[in-house]
Design a protein around this motif. Structure first.
Motif, mmCIF file in Angstrom:
data_model
loop_
_atom_site.group_PDB
_atom_site.id
_atom_site.type_symbol
_atom_site.label_atom_id
_atom_site.label_comp_id
_atom_site.label_asym_id
_atom_site.label_seq_id
_atom_site.Cartn_x
_atom_site.Cartn_y
_atom_site.Cartn_z
ATOM 1 N N PHE A 541 4.206 -14.332 -47.393
ATOM 2 C CA PHE A 541 3.332 -13.583 -46.479
ATOM 3 C C PHE A 541 4.130 -13.073 -45.279
ATOM 4 C CE2 PHE A 541 0.629 -13.472 -42.672
ATOM 5 C CZ PHE A 541 -0.325 -12.549 -43.080
ATOM 6 N N ASP A 542 4.972 -13.936 -44.710
ATOM 7 C CA ASP A 542 5.792 -13.505 -43.568
ATOM 8 C C ASP A 542 6.717 -12.350 -43.962
ATOM 9 O OD1 ASP A 542 4.644 -15.446 -42.004
ATOM 10 O OD2 ASP A 542 6.318 -16.856 -42.148
ATOM 11 N N TYR A 543 7.281 -12.446 -45.165
ATOM 12 C CA TYR A 543 8.131 -11.345 -45.639
ATOM 13 C C TYR A 543 7.326 -10.061 -45.754
ATOM 14 C CZ TYR A 543 10.463 -8.146 -48.731
ATOM 15 O OH TYR A 543 10.991 -6.989 -49.261
ATOM 16 N N ASP A 544 6.136 -10.145 -46.326
ATOM 17 C CA ASP A 544 5.319 -8.940 -46.518
ATOM 18 C C ASP A 544 4.979 -8.281 -45.184
ATOM 19 O OD1 ASP A 544 5.395 -9.317 -49.229
ATOM 20 O OD2 ASP A 544 3.415 -10.256 -49.358
ATOM 21 N N VAL A 545 4.770 -9.098 -44.162
ATOM 22 C CA VAL A 545 4.499 -8.540 -42.829
ATOM 23 C C VAL A 545 5.710 -7.759 -42.338
ATOM 24 C CG1 VAL A 545 4.080 -9.123 -40.410
ATOM 25 C CG2 VAL A 545 2.782 -10.285 -42.218
ATOM 26 N N ILE A 546 6.914 -8.320 -42.516
ATOM 27 C CA ILE A 546 8.136 -7.606 -42.109
ATOM 28 C C ILE A 546 8.273 -6.319 -42.912
ATOM 29 C CG2 ILE A 546 10.659 -7.665 -42.066
ATOM 30 C CD1 ILE A 546 10.513 -10.644 -41.575
ATOM 31 N N GLU A 547 8.095 -6.413 -44.232
ATOM 32 C CA GLU A 547 8.251 -5.224 -45.065
ATOM 33 C C GLU A 547 7.277 -4.120 -44.649
ATOM 34 O OE1 GLU A 547 7.135 -4.267 -49.505
ATOM 35 O OE2 GLU A 547 8.976 -5.465 -49.507
ATOM 36 N N GLY A 548 6.085 -4.523 -44.235
ATOM 37 C CA GLY A 548 5.101 -3.537 -43.803
ATOM 38 C C GLY A 548 5.376 -2.945 -42.438
ATOM 39 N N SER A 549 6.284 -3.575 -41.680
ATOM 40 C CA SER A 549 6.541 -3.111 -40.314
ATOM 41 C C SER A 549 7.822 -2.305 -40.174
ATOM 42 C CB SER A 549 6.608 -4.319 -39.368
ATOM 43 O OG SER A 549 7.753 -5.109 -39.629
ATOM 44 N N VAL A 550 8.764 -2.440 -41.130
ATOM 45 C CA VAL A 550 10.039 -1.734 -40.990
ATOM 46 C C VAL A 550 9.879 -0.289 -41.440
ATOM 47 C CG1 VAL A 550 11.366 -3.845 -41.356
ATOM 48 C CG2 VAL A 550 10.884 -2.352 -43.299
ATOM 49 N N THR A 552 10.076 2.956 -43.549
ATOM 50 C CA THR A 552 9.912 3.090 -44.995
ATOM 51 C C THR A 552 11.254 3.178 -45.715
ATOM 52 O OG1 THR A 552 7.811 4.231 -44.648
ATOM 53 C CG2 THR A 552 8.829 4.466 -46.815
ATOM 54 N N GLU A 553 12.213 3.859 -45.105
ATOM 55 C CA GLU A 553 13.507 4.038 -45.777
ATOM 56 C C GLU A 553 14.301 2.739 -45.870
ATOM 57 O OE1 GLU A 553 15.986 5.559 -41.805
ATOM 58 O OE2 GLU A 553 15.969 6.773 -43.629
ATOM 59 N N LYS A 554 13.912 1.717 -45.090
ATOM 60 C CA LYS A 554 14.604 0.429 -45.147
ATOM 61 C C LYS A 554 14.003 -0.531 -46.169
ATOM 62 C CE LYS A 554 16.323 0.290 -40.365
ATOM 63 N NZ LYS A 554 16.327 -0.473 -39.094
ATOM 64 N N VAL A 555 12.819 -0.218 -46.659
ATOM 65 C CA VAL A 555 12.115 -1.140 -47.559
ATOM 66 C C VAL A 555 12.902 -1.434 -48.839
ATOM 67 C CG1 VAL A 555 10.059 -1.418 -49.006
ATOM 68 C CG2 VAL A 555 9.826 -0.680 -46.624
ATOM 69 N N PRO A 556 13.484 -0.440 -49.517
ATOM 70 C CA PRO A 556 14.234 -0.778 -50.745
ATOM 71 C C PRO A 556 15.357 -1.782 -50.498
ATOM 72 C CG PRO A 556 13.813 1.580 -50.659
ATOM 73 C CD PRO A 556 13.405 1.021 -49.324
ATOM 74 N N ALA A 557 16.081 -1.608 -49.410
ATOM 75 C CA ALA A 557 17.180 -2.536 -49.107
ATOM 76 C C ALA A 557 16.637 -3.937 -48.836
ATOM 77 C CB ALA A 557 17.982 -2.033 -47.914
ATOM 78 N N LEU A 558 15.563 -4.032 -48.077
ATOM 79 C CA LEU A 558 14.980 -5.330 -47.761
ATOM 80 C C LEU A 558 14.485 -6.016 -49.025
ATOM 81 C CD1 LEU A 558 14.117 -7.343 -45.575
ATOM 82 C CD2 LEU A 558 11.962 -6.080 -45.360
ATOM 83 N N PHE A 559 13.862 -5.266 -49.918
ATOM 84 C CA PHE A 559 13.368 -5.836 -51.164
ATOM 85 C C PHE A 559 14.525 -6.294 -52.050
ATOM 86 C CE2 PHE A 559 11.921 -5.253 -55.617
ATOM 87 C CZ PHE A 559 10.925 -6.227 -55.635
ATOM 88 N N GLN A 560 15.581 -5.500 -52.134
ATOM 89 C CA GLN A 560 16.725 -5.871 -52.963
ATOM 90 C C GLN A 560 17.410 -7.131 -52.445
ATOM 91 O OE1 GLN A 560 19.443 -2.451 -53.710
ATOM 92 N NE2 GLN A 560 17.689 -1.183 -53.146
ATOM 93 N N MET A 561 17.584 -7.202 -51.127
ATOM 94 C CA MET A 561 18.334 -8.311 -50.550
ATOM 95 C C MET A 561 17.525 -9.599 -50.460
ATOM 96 S SD MET A 561 20.371 -6.605 -47.381
ATOM 97 C CE MET A 561 21.830 -5.594 -47.605
ATOM 98 N N LEU A 562 16.220 -9.488 -50.235
ATOM 99 C CA LEU A 562 15.432 -10.674 -49.937
ATOM 100 C C LEU A 562 14.105 -10.726 -50.687
ATOM 101 C CD1 LEU A 562 15.241 -13.260 -48.213
ATOM 102 C CD2 LEU A 562 14.202 -11.877 -46.389
ATOM 103 N N GLY A 563 13.374 -9.628 -50.689
ATOM 104 C CA GLY A 563 12.009 -9.656 -51.199
ATOM 105 C C GLY A 563 11.906 -10.039 -52.658
ATOM 106 N N TYR A 564 12.759 -9.468 -53.492
ATOM 107 C CA TYR A 564 12.682 -9.783 -54.917
ATOM 108 C C TYR A 564 12.931 -11.267 -55.157
ATOM 109 C CZ TYR A 564 13.628 -10.191 -59.854
ATOM 110 O OH TYR A 564 13.586 -10.617 -61.154
ATOM 111 N N SER A 565 13.972 -11.803 -54.569
ATOM 112 C CA SER A 565 14.315 -13.209 -54.784
ATOM 113 C C SER A 565 13.228 -14.131 -54.245
ATOM 114 C CB SER A 565 15.655 -13.531 -54.119
ATOM 115 O OG SER A 565 16.704 -12.791 -54.704
ATOM 116 N N LEU A 566 12.726 -13.826 -53.079
ATOM 117 C CA LEU A 566 11.732 -14.665 -52.424
ATOM 118 C C LEU A 566 10.444 -14.730 -53.247
ATOM 119 C CD1 LEU A 566 11.471 -16.170 -49.676
ATOM 120 C CD2 LEU A 566 10.362 -14.101 -48.803
ATOM 121 N N ARG A 607 9.168 -3.350 -60.359
ATOM 122 C CA ARG A 607 9.408 -2.707 -59.058
ATOM 123 C C ARG A 607 10.901 -2.576 -58.794
ATOM 124 N NH1 ARG A 607 7.806 -4.878 -52.915
ATOM 125 N NH2 ARG A 607 8.993 -3.234 -51.840
ATOM 126 N N TYR A 608 11.646 -3.633 -59.092
ATOM 127 C CA TYR A 608 13.093 -3.596 -58.857
ATOM 128 C C TYR A 608 13.735 -2.474 -59.666
ATOM 129 C CZ TYR A 608 17.692 -5.455 -57.650
ATOM 130 O OH TYR A 608 18.961 -5.591 -57.144
#
Length: 800
Positions: A541-550, A552-566, A607-608
């Protein structure tokens, strides 16, 4: 005296800061990049790369010239051509940046030093090393590109040779290259290695061990791959089983039907001819040579099974290999960088008296799960070849694969690498990164450690990743570092207790009893299972809040580095824990929850693979199955309660109701509380591992009222981190006593590949259960822990 030195350092820092603030700035977008055409080829390459990076940020591409021009210039050169910073001459991979006369000068002690200086500027203006390989957007809000000024001189890297090993690529990098990035070749080839080598150089590395599984064409089967590595100044090294750059796992390199057995005792002429040909064709390049030999791919050495006889054979192999090197490299062999990796059975051969030439670097491996098996002893530290490290973020093998996502705790990595570095491992660090993705965060930290190990400490290593992520994804006014810290602390701690890949509790390449799926050791009765699910849910949930706040162009990088694994770790835990609940109750609703988790895993994978118009399609082709794993499969469902899936008792762990809060223990040298390791993320380290003469004890008060007033004894369960002894003449021992009573020695003895070791390494713990007498005349009771073998780490103490 310390205060005087500190005051001087503070004054010097203030002077330098003032000098920096008074520098005239240079608009890099309007400057001309100048280099000497007679300089090293990498200098020319870096001129073009710097122009690219400046254009990415500013929208304007600077001109590149081999002649000085009027106006502002960015002048690149190695010290031999630049005529500046003579203090760099003869040093290894250093750079100097200075601003003078309206120009920026970037000078390298050598070509790679120059490259690191260029990339220092690139990062300063907003180009992240992962701009392409993880799609971190360039920071176009960074105005420094238009007003750049800096004076700095770097030191040589902490470790001389630093790089990565692409391994077990069957389900990731190979499928991505074949189906997405290099479809025309259908393989990992020069186009892929061009991107990989750029990434390594941007991360301040200098070597690559290429992919070598049989599913992939051998590195030298695509000759352009070596050319692109050289273009980036990246040296080729090879894994422990690839002597003299030769990959015997590839049929194109070694085919038993054509070449015979890979057995030096019976087929030495054919083997040596293959090695001779390889060095002949690669002699023009600056590479690093693996010495000795093992079996085909990751098999043990063929021929005699007696370690002493194998040692004598390997000594002959060393001699012949060094003759080949001297023949084509035209240098004495002791002037060429060579490594020997005592991995698996070769460590037994080494211990049987193998004589490794003094100039060859001994590269000590971990046990594939992050624990160093050995570091150099006092005599080995005198070797002219020094020593190095082969460390794993990813592994395919016994007792279970760890190929999918990265969950190695930063503190564990630091503590183990500190042990090796302190013992002289400063020559060669190789990191097994699997497919590179999704290992970006951990790989970056390892490379930073290798470049500047002294920048890390027990106090900052657990916070490094959160700080790094906040620097990329934070926005002005928002402090994301504590949020990332909370996410990462829970993510690594939950995986410390059980990695997502291990949640099926099977052991691979084992007997039928152990190689099947089991329910977990987490309990719905005590609440540990529910607590685990809630903690995962909270950080997702905390990750999703960050992803929703950054942006849009940063979301793929955040998902690749952290979101997918988490999110994937959470869903894998849901899958098995709800299957367990189904087995324990027979309630089909829990089976539905397991099915939902499986669907979510599929959605995350989709998604990945579809993000960014499919740029990374097939990079994670599936939840990595390895060769024999079962965790990726669907658990069996039942309609009535059953104990068929109950975990065997030898894998179930005792834990008493009362617990010592280690974070409240007042520790002083040689004891230390480590944050970021252990089941509760606070652990007690009993001295430094290599401070072999240190002694000492620490008293821990048992909280009042937690024991029965008339109790005459206390039962303790002490959980330790299952590390290896630092030397063959050391063990893993500490002593425990209560109320100054008789001490009991706890010693963790295990054999690699044995049952006890397998259980320990899968759960990061070894437990000692003790019953010790209490002094009934005392109102308050005290547990005393005493050092025998320094470096033991106590991660939990429960009692009754």
């Amino acid at each position: 005296m310390k205060r005087i030195i500190l005051s001087i350092c503070m004054m010097l820092a203030a002077v330098m800061a003032a000098a920096q603030s008074n520098l005239s700035t240079v608009n890099l977008a309007e400057a001309t990049i100048v280099y000497n055409e007679a300089d090293a080829p990498l200098v020319k390459q870096m001129a073009q790369v710097l122009a690219d990076d400046i254009e990415h940020i500013s929208g304007t591409r600077p001109q590149v010239s081999t002649r000085k021009v009027s106006g502002a210039q960015i002048i690149l050169g190695t010290v031999n051509k630049a005529g500046r910073h003579r203090e760099l001459k003869g040093t290894w991979e250093r750079y100097a940046i200075d601003t003078s006369d309206g120009n920026i000068y970037i000078t390298g002690s050598d070509a790679r030093g120059l490259a690191y200086g260029v990339f220092h500027v690139s990062e300063a203006i907003g180009v992240n090393p992962w701009y392409w390989f993880a799609d971190v957007p360039v920071d176009k809000s960074n105005k420094r590109v238009f007003e750049y000024a800096e004076n700095c001189v770097s030191q040589s890297p902490s470790v001389k040779y630093r790089g990565i090993f692409i391994n077990d690529e069957d389900w990731g990098l190979k499928t991505w290259a074949e189906h997405t990035y290099e479809k025309e070749l259908g393989d990992i080839g020069p186009k892929t290695y061009d991107r990989v080598c750029e990434l390594i150089l941007r991360l301040k590395g200098n070597m690559l061990a290429p992919a070598m599984h049989s599913c992939t064409g051998a590195f030298y089967s695509h000759p352009e791959s070596q050319v692109v590595a050289d273009k980036w100044g990246i040296m080729i090294t090879t894994s422990h089983c690839e002597p003299l750059l030769f990959n015997n796992a590839a049929l194109s390199e070694w085919d038993k039907s054509r070449d015979g057995e890979w057995n030096y005792e019976t087929n030495s002429a054919t083997i040596l001819k293959k090695l001779d040909d390889r060095i002949h064709e690669t002699a023009q390049y600056d590479n690093i040579y693996t010495m000795g030999m093992r079996g085909l791919h990751d098999e043990a050495m063929h021929g005699s099974s007696d370690p002493a006889e194998r040692a004598r054979t390997l000594e002959k192999v060393f001699g012949e290999q060094r003759k080949i090197l001297e023949k084509y490299k035209k240098k004495p062999s002791n002037k060429l960088q060579q490594i020997f990796v005592p991995y698996k059975e070769t460590l037994d051969i080494y211990d049987a008296g193998l004589r490794v030439p003094d100039d060859i670097t001994l590269v000590w491996p971990d046990d594939n799960y992050g624990y160093m098996k050995r570091v150099s002893n006092t005599e080995e530290q005198k070797r002219s070849g020094h020593s190095g490290v082969y460390y794993h973020l990813s592994y395919c093998g016994v007792p279970h694969d760890n190929l999918w996502i990265s969950t190695t705790a930063p503190m564990l990595m630091y503590e183990e690498l500190l042990k090796a570095y302190t013992a002289g491992a400063d020559r060669y660090w190789l990191l097994n990164v699997g497919d590179i993705k999704p290992m970006e965060i951990e790989m970056t930290m390892f490379m930073e450690m290798a470049y500047d190990f002294n920048a890390f400490s027990y106090d900052n290593v657990n916070n490094w990743q959160a700080k790094w992520l906040a620097g990329i994804f934070g926005v002005k006014g928002d402090d994301l570092e504590p949020v990332f810290q909370n996410i990462l602390d829970h993510y690594y701690r939950l995986a410390w207790d059980r990695k997502p890949e291990f949640m099926g509790y099977e052991m691979e390449w084992d007997s039928r009893e152990y190689s099947r799926l089991y329910d977990t050791d987490f309990s719905f009765e005590t609440g540990s299972a529910q607590k685990r699910l809630v903690e995962y849910q909270d950080i997702c949930f905390d990750y999703d809040v960050i992803e929703g706040s950054v942006d849009t162009e940063k979301v793929p990088a955040l998902f690749q580095m952290l979101g997918y694994s988490l999110h994937s770790a959470y869903q894998m835990n849901r899958k098995f824990l709800y299957a367990q609940a189904n087995h324990e109750t027979g309630n089909v609703l829990y089976a539905y929850q397991t099915n939902h988790a499986i669907n979510e895993l599929d959605n995350l994978l989709n998604r990945y693979n579809t993000q960014l118009d499919g740029k990374w399609n097939q990079m994670i082709s599936e939840i990595t199955p390895g060769y024999t794993a079962l965790y990726q499969n669907l658990p069996e469902y039942v309609e009535e309660p059953t104990t068929r899936f109950r975990l065997p008792d030898n894998q179930r762990h005792l834990e008493y109701l009362n617990k010592i809060d280690l974070s409240t223990v007042k520790a002083s040298e040689p004891f230390r509380i480590l944050e970021g390791i252990g089941t509760d993320w606070q652990a007690l380290q009993m001295g430094q591992p290599l401070d072999l003469d240190v002694k000492g004890s620490i008293d821990i008060t048992v909280p009042a009222g937690t024991l029965h007033q008339k109790a005459d004894s206390i039962q303790l369960c002490i959980s330790v981190v299952p590390m290896w002894p630092v030397a063959t003449d050391r063990s893993n021992r500490f002593a425990v006593s209560v109320d100054n009573g008789p001490a009991q020695v706890c010693e963790n003895i295990f054999q690699e590949w044995g049952r006890e070791w397998k259980i320990q390494v899968l759960e990061n713990r070894k437990e000692f259960v003790l019953t010790l007498p209490l002094d009934q005349t005392r109102r308050n009771h005290t547990i005393t822990l005493s050092i025998i073998d320094p470096g033991q780490i106590i991660q939990k103490i429960t009692y009754q």
